[in-house]
Design a protein around this motif. Sequence first.
Motif: not given
Length: 251
Positions: A109, A118-119, A122, A170
């Motif tokens: 991340l 990123r999502a 996370t 994020a």
Amino acid sequence: MTAIDWFSLLHPVLVILFVYPVMGATIRLGILVREKRLGITKQPALVPREHADHGRWVTAGVVVAVLIALVYSFISKAVEPGAAFVGGAARLALLLLVAAGTLVAILALLKVKRPALRASFTLLTWAGLLGLGSQPEIWRLSDNPFSGAFWSSHYWSGVLLTGLFLMNLAARPEITRHLRWRRLHVASNILIMVLLAVQAITGSRDLLEIPLSWQKPAIYRCDFTNRVCPEPGAAPAAAAPGSAVAAPSLG
């Protein structure tokens, strides 16, 4: 203190020496960034970048500290004398593997740029922490959100705190570009500051309740509901006559 007792100190030591100081610097830099954006004060061009870097460091520090606490809970139960670890070595190895995967997810991340990645990382990081935290070896005052114990639980406030840190990390590019995200960022940071205070209080409380490894057999015989412990055993019997070593003669 044994090795496992020293290991138990890694979580609070990391939080005290790293997370809280870096968080303080992050908050201060965030205030300077806001003043710079509003034209209240003039700040160096590197201040926004420093604020973002501190946010990355504190988020990674929080995740690592939580992983250390979770791993300690598993290992301490596995090595506890007279207690069988449910699932044996195979389950312990699986839990440690999940912890390692969660560490890899937070490291990823910190590196990825695309929104989807990123999502994804996370969610993987937070899911790993939630999965490990849901195990029976993890101390939680209550899992019922309608009870007062739930809201005073160090674990559950820590879970929410970690989720807010991960969300801010994020969404950093969106926070930089969009006013709506910046407002959400400020609101989440206010809640983060409240939760950090809650964590300091509940963490100090829980440290008082965690016995050293050699004290556990005696402590766990106590009735925690009624707050009573069994009466101490009778004093050791006096030594038999003639068994004591005679005092040296002065003559």
